[in-house]
Design a protein around this motif. Structure first.
Motif, mmCIF file in Angstrom:
data_model
loop_
_atom_site.group_PDB
_atom_site.id
_atom_site.type_symbol
_atom_site.label_atom_id
_atom_site.label_comp_id
_atom_site.label_asym_id
_atom_site.label_seq_id
_atom_site.Cartn_x
_atom_site.Cartn_y
_atom_site.Cartn_z
ATOM 1 N N SER A 210 5.065 -0.260 -96.613
ATOM 2 C CA SER A 210 4.343 -1.602 -97.532
ATOM 3 C C SER A 210 5.284 -2.426 -97.066
ATOM 4 N N ILE A 211 6.436 -2.143 -97.202
ATOM 5 C CA ILE A 211 7.635 -3.170 -97.053
ATOM 6 C C ILE A 211 7.602 -3.726 -95.603
ATOM 7 N N ALA A 212 7.138 -2.846 -94.310
ATOM 8 C CA ALA A 212 6.782 -3.586 -92.737
ATOM 9 C C ALA A 212 5.660 -3.904 -92.809
ATOM 10 N N ARG A 213 4.299 -3.488 -93.369
ATOM 11 C CA ARG A 213 2.879 -4.621 -93.640
ATOM 12 C C ARG A 213 3.669 -5.867 -94.442
ATOM 13 N N ILE A 214 4.290 -6.251 -95.609
ATOM 14 C CA ILE A 214 4.541 -7.495 -96.311
ATOM 15 C C ILE A 214 5.632 -8.317 -94.850
ATOM 16 N N GLU A 331 -4.939 -9.604 -99.362
ATOM 17 C CA GLU A 331 -5.001 -8.236 -98.441
ATOM 18 C C GLU A 331 -3.787 -7.826 -99.760
ATOM 19 N N LEU A 332 -2.819 -8.605 -99.293
ATOM 20 C CA LEU A 332 -1.083 -8.577 -100.055
ATOM 21 C C LEU A 332 -1.731 -8.269 -101.337
ATOM 22 N N MET A 333 -2.001 -9.413 -101.406
ATOM 23 C CA MET A 333 -2.172 -9.764 -103.786
ATOM 24 C C MET A 333 -3.569 -9.020 -103.630
ATOM 25 N N ARG A 334 -4.236 -8.041 -103.469
ATOM 26 C CA ARG A 334 -5.137 -7.291 -103.933
ATOM 27 C C ARG A 334 -4.325 -6.103 -104.439
ATOM 28 N N ARG A 335 -3.233 -5.168 -102.992
ATOM 29 C CA ARG A 335 -2.468 -3.744 -103.234
ATOM 30 C C ARG A 335 -1.551 -3.821 -103.707
ATOM 31 N N TRP A 336 -0.284 -5.153 -103.501
ATOM 32 C CA TRP A 336 0.568 -5.715 -104.663
ATOM 33 C C TRP A 336 0.788 -6.480 -105.524
ATOM 34 N N GLY A 337 -0.787 -7.279 -105.844
ATOM 35 C CA GLY A 337 -0.387 -8.841 -107.011
ATOM 36 C C GLY A 337 -0.056 -8.048 -108.173
ATOM 37 N N PRO A 338 -1.128 -9.445 -108.728
ATOM 38 C CA PRO A 338 -2.391 -10.073 -108.233
ATOM 39 C C PRO A 338 -1.868 -11.417 -107.615
ATOM 40 N N LEU A 340 1.031 -13.745 -104.675
ATOM 41 C CA LEU A 340 1.616 -13.462 -104.342
ATOM 42 C C LEU A 340 2.671 -13.690 -104.217
ATOM 43 N N SER A 341 3.845 -14.393 -105.596
ATOM 44 C CA SER A 341 4.826 -14.392 -106.309
ATOM 45 C C SER A 341 4.743 -13.048 -106.764
ATOM 46 N N ASP A 342 4.086 -12.169 -107.005
ATOM 47 C CA ASP A 342 4.343 -10.564 -107.232
ATOM 48 C C ASP A 342 4.474 -9.489 -106.176
ATOM 49 N N VAL A 343 3.827 -9.967 -104.533
ATOM 50 C CA VAL A 343 3.863 -9.251 -103.967
ATOM 51 C C VAL A 343 5.011 -9.416 -103.099
ATOM 52 N N ALA A 345 7.438 -9.772 -104.976
ATOM 53 C CA ALA A 345 8.736 -8.963 -106.234
ATOM 54 C C ALA A 345 8.946 -7.934 -105.304
ATOM 55 N N TRP A 346 7.480 -7.793 -105.631
ATOM 56 C CA TRP A 346 7.881 -6.059 -104.828
ATOM 57 C C TRP A 346 7.859 -5.765 -103.475
ATOM 58 N N ARG A 347 8.016 -6.292 -103.037
ATOM 59 C CA ARG A 347 8.689 -6.656 -101.366
ATOM 60 C C ARG A 347 10.177 -5.823 -101.827
ATOM 61 N N ASP A 348 10.517 -6.817 -102.236
ATOM 62 C CA ASP A 348 12.241 -6.915 -103.152
ATOM 63 C C ASP A 348 12.069 -5.947 -103.442
ATOM 64 N N LYS A 349 12.475 -5.517 -104.358
ATOM 65 C CA LYS A 349 12.580 -4.694 -105.325
ATOM 66 C C LYS A 349 11.822 -2.871 -104.740
ATOM 67 N N ALA A 350 10.641 -2.463 -103.509
ATOM 68 C CA ALA A 350 11.157 -1.664 -103.524
ATOM 69 C C ALA A 350 12.176 -1.426 -102.518
ATOM 70 N N VAL A 351 12.522 -2.410 -101.624
ATOM 71 C CA VAL A 351 13.832 -2.122 -100.791
ATOM 72 C C VAL A 351 14.988 -1.617 -101.335
ATOM 73 N N PHE A 352 15.404 -1.453 -102.875
ATOM 74 C CA PHE A 352 16.587 -1.581 -103.102
ATOM 75 C C PHE A 352 16.014 0.245 -103.699
ATOM 76 N N GLU A 353 14.483 0.752 -104.210
ATOM 77 C CA GLU A 353 13.599 2.051 -104.125
ATOM 78 C C GLU A 353 14.090 3.173 -102.770
ATOM 79 N N VAL A 354 13.425 2.113 -101.378
ATOM 80 C CA VAL A 354 13.602 3.123 -100.692
ATOM 81 C C VAL A 354 15.767 3.734 -100.238
ATOM 82 N N GLU A 355 16.253 2.569 -100.827
ATOM 83 C CA GLU A 355 18.202 3.482 -100.699
ATOM 84 C C GLU A 355 18.407 4.056 -101.695
ATOM 85 N N ASP A 356 17.408 4.410 -102.799
ATOM 86 C CA ASP A 356 17.699 5.343 -103.989
ATOM 87 C C ASP A 356 17.304 6.511 -103.651
ATOM 88 N N LEU A 357 16.244 6.114 -102.769
ATOM 89 C CA LEU A 357 15.314 8.004 -102.731
ATOM 90 C C LEU A 357 15.673 8.194 -101.118
#
Length: 587
Positions: A210-214, A331-338, A340-343, A345-357
């Protein structure tokens, strides 16, 4: 301790009440008189099964109630042993309070109502409770050794409980239980983490993709709104061009065609301003001239802006590119929106979650190391508990075997086997909730007989006497059984003569540290009791119905009952024998 037992409309007993002695109470009477109904009443208030068939003929319901003396709030702490474990009476109070019932004046009321048809009702301290609550409370106050109850000792759990009680291993058992709880909690934590590890990997893969796609689309804040505005301009380019051209033709025709000599709106306004300035009077004319100059400047700015817009409209190729970009952002907003700012923010948060996992394998390794330490601690605690149990099992087996010889069971013996449990492939090995031991009571009824599991190798009478020997030795080993009530049925089956005297003697010894109630047909047993109740049938004059009454006998009445038990009726000889027996039956 049972202070009072009341019964109404239970079998042949219409109304009876007994107040057992704090020590030894004997219940006697002819066969078939209804002694078993008193035991049935005790089983009912202990949460046993109820049957409408036990209700007296013509009655709507049967009722039984037991009043127990228990420690009050101020005495409850005194019922705990050195490691803080409550005594049975203390546990009974705790169970009652958990059900919302507090003893009054140190008394706890347990009762049961059994209708002729329908469901029975269990009552604790005047409050209706589930039958299981009565069972829990009474289970700490009463121990019944009858034919059905004694079969419970055949279970491994009951045998372990009895050995632990006799061993007085509360400290070792508490230490082990603490270690076991920590170990099982860690195992649950690890199991949860391991089960999550596979899903964590899947989650990490999903997040990376998802991060790579965004990142590939690389959205910028507010970009979608800007692109849509540009698309609207391109889609409306003709209308925009026509409108801007018309406006410019009026405001400044020279912007539309070179060499045009038509006066522009800007020129006209400037001429008007110059005309006003030429008046040379000033005042209002000079003021209005200044306003016209300002208007002319604003018109010049508008003309300039419109000219820029006229030159900036995009082509069809630009429109295709914009639509493609807008589609990607949608397409990005449909999956991670609603939005564009949510998309973003989601990408930035996901980066940290990957590190924890990605760190979970290291966490599992750390917890596995801690788990090994907890396991070793539990093993050491189990070994300490095992040593105490082995010692107690040996002592209990020897002393019980000695007691059996005095209870008309010469040659019989009891051995308590304490062996390490086979844990198989269990991650905790041989360890379980109560240690690492398999405990089994093995009874040898006569010399040469193979050892057989207790409960499967003795008759009802033998099992009652075996339980008496166990309770007696356990009470002596632990020092006291204060507050406990033991009820024995069939303990005198197959016993007579000197062995009967010894049986009564041992029941009296047990009654020094606990309350003992015995249903017996032996005068040699009944003579040792502090109180004696006689259950007898009586013929009613009205209607000729036969009922059972329960009466306490004292003095000469008791002597007469002992005489009846000796010879079937009270003769001078049997009465004299009864007096001698009562006089001799003292500790």
């Amino acid at each position: 301790m049972l202070e009072e037992l009341s019964v109404r409309n239970l079998g042949p007993i219409r109304d009876a009440q007994i107040a057992p002695a704090p020590g030894f109470t004997a219940i006697t009477g002819e066969t078939g008189a209804g002694k078993s109904m008193l035991l049935s009443a005790i089983r009912l208030i202990s949460g046993g099964a109820a049957s409408g068939s036990r209700v007296s003929a013509g009655a709507g319901e049967a009722w039984a109630q037991g009043v127990f003396c228990v420690p009050g709030d101020s005495d409850l702490s005194g019922t705990a042993n050195a490691v803080g474990t409550l005594s049975p009476a203390g546990k009974a109070v705790q169970y009652a309070e958990e059900a919302g019932v507090t003893p009054e004046d140190g008394e706890l009321f347990l009762s049961r109502v059994v209708p002729a048809s329908g469901r029975s009702r269990a009552v604790l301290g005047g409050k209706t409770v589930p039958r299981s609550v009565l069972e829990s409370v009474a289970g700490e106050l009463i121990t019944v050794h009858g034919q059905s109850e004694q079969l419970r000792i055949a279970s491994a759990a009951k045998q372990r409980e009895f050995l632990d009680m006799a061993a007085g291993d509360d400290a070792q058992l508490a230490a082990y239980r603490h270690a076991w709880d920590e170990l099982t909690a860690m195992d649950e934590r690890l199991a949860k983490l391991r089960s999550q590890e596979a899903s964590a990997r899947q989650q990490a893969d999903y997040l990376r993709e998802s991060i790579a796609r965004i990142d590939q689309v690389d959205p910028q804040p507010g970009e979608d709104a800007e692109l849509k505005e540009r698309r609207d301009r391109i889609e409306n380019a003709a209308a925009i061009s026509q409108g801007v051209s018309s406006a410019l033709a009026v405001l400044d025709a020279s912007q539309m065609s070179e060499g045009s000599d038509a006066a522009s709106a800007v020129d006209l306004v400037n001429r008007a301003a110059q005309a006003l300035h030429g008046i040379q009077v000033g005042g209002v004319f000079a003021e209005q001239a200044s306003r016209l100059e300002s208007i002319a400047a604003d018109l010049a700015d508008v003309v300039f802006a419109l000219v820029q817009e006229l030159d900036g409209e995009g082509s069809v190729e630009d429109l295709d590119r914009l639509n493609g970009r807008i589609h990607e952002l949608n397409e990005l907003m449909r999956r991670w929106g609603p939005e564009l700012s949510d998309v973003i923010a989601w990408r930035d948060k996901a980066v940290f979650e990957v590190e924890d996992l990605d760190a979970s394998p290291e966490k599992v390794a750390q917890l596995e190391s801690e788990r090994e330490q907890l396991y070793q601690r539990a093993v050491h605690a189990a070994e300490a508990l095992h040593e105490v149990r082995v010692q107690a099992a040996g002592d209990l087996g020897v002393h019980v075997s000695e007691e059996l010889g005095s209870l008309a069971m010469g040659g019989a013996s009891l051995r308590i086997r304490v062996a390490e449990h086979d844990g198989g492939d269990s991650p905790t090995g041989s360890l379980g909730p109560y240690g690492g031991d398999d405990i089994e009571f093995l009874f040898t009824p006569f010399p040469g007989s193979p050892e057989l599991p207790m409960g499967k190798s003795a008759s009802g009478g033998e099992l009652s006497r075996l339980m008496l020997a166990l309770e007696l030795v356990a009470a002596e080993q632990r020092g006291s059984a204060e507050g406990m009530t033991f009820i024995f049925d069939e303990v005198d089956a197959g016993v007579g003569g000197k062995a009967a005297v010894e049986l009564g003697h041992r029941l009296a010894r047990l009654a020094e540290s606990a309350q003992v109630i015995v249903v017996t047909h032996l005068p040699q047993v009944a003579s040792w009791a502090d109180k004696q109740f006689v259950v007898a049938k009586t013929q009613q004059t009205d209607g000729g119905m036969t009922e059972t009454i329960v009466t306490e006998v004292t003095g000469e009445a008791r002597t007469g009952e002992i005489a009846r038990m000796l010879s079937g009726n009270a003769t001078e000889t049997s009465l004299e024998h009864a007096r001698e027996l009562l006089a001799e039956s003292t500790l």
